[in-house]
Design an enzyme around this catalytic site. Structure first.
Site, mmCIF file in Angstrom:
data_model
loop_
_atom_site.group_PDB
_atom_site.id
_atom_site.type_symbol
_atom_site.label_atom_id
_atom_site.label_comp_id
_atom_site.label_asym_id
_atom_site.label_seq_id
_atom_site.Cartn_x
_atom_site.Cartn_y
_atom_site.Cartn_z
ATOM 1 N N SER A 1 0.799 -1.232 0.000
ATOM 2 C CA SER A 1 0.000 0.000 0.000
ATOM 3 C C SER A 1 0.832 1.281 0.000
ATOM 4 C CB SER A 1 -0.954 0.019 1.188
ATOM 5 O OG SER A 1 -0.236 0.117 2.405
ATOM 6 N N HIS B 1 0.773 4.244 7.023
ATOM 7 C CA HIS B 1 0.362 5.072 5.885
ATOM 8 C C HIS B 1 0.782 6.517 6.116
ATOM 9 C CE1 HIS B 1 -3.051 2.229 4.277
ATOM 10 N NE2 HIS B 1 -1.842 1.814 3.942
ATOM 11 N N ASP C 1 -7.739 6.226 3.785
ATOM 12 C CA ASP C 1 -8.250 5.213 4.695
ATOM 13 C C ASP C 1 -9.673 5.606 5.112
ATOM 14 O OD1 ASP C 1 -5.750 4.181 4.335
ATOM 15 O OD2 ASP C 1 -5.040 4.551 6.368
#
Length: 141
Positions: A32, A80, A105
């Protein structure tokens, strides 16, 4: 047999250093965040609370920082990037997204959910490439 206390002490010091260092390394389990880092890479992190030591304050996180947080939508910590910071009813909330994901997200993140921040050197994230594959294999990931 005589015990060499200096040798024993040196082994204890080495063990403590290794254990502390291990607590500051995270294995990347997904793609990701590509191309910033890849599955199997290890990132060096600083912790919001490490044995009572506050290495960084989650309230000081800025747009562009890569953080590890306890996600409401996933049962493991997520690594992230912060892409925006908003104020909702007097509470600072973070919008976080994987660099390789098409959308942010699913939920806003509060500062108390942010547990770690990936260390940077200059503008570069501190990454150890591919070394984490052994850990992923051992954990069946």
């Amino acid at each position: 047999m005589e015990i060499d206390f200096k040798e024993v002490a040196s082994y204890i010091v080495i063990l403590v250093i290794v254990l502390i260092a291990a607590q500051h390394l995270n294995v990347v389990v997904s793609g990701s965040m590509e191309p910033a880092f890849y599955r199997g890479d290890i990132v060096l992190v600083e912790k919001a609370d490490f044995l009572g030591i506050h290495e960084f304050d989650p309230k000081d996180v800025k747009v562009g920082d890569v953080v590890v947080y306890d996600a409401a939508w996933y049962n493991q910590p997520v690594i992230h990037r912060v892409i925006n910071i908003v104020d909702i009813n007097g509470t600072t909330m973070y919008v976080i997204k994987g660099d390789n994901n098409g959308s942010p997200d699913p939920y806003y993140v509060k500062a108390d959910q942010i547990t770690e921040k990936v260390v940077t050197f200059g503008d570069n994230l501190v990454i150890i490439p591919k070394v984490g594959y052994l850990s992923l294999w051992l954990r069946g990931l």
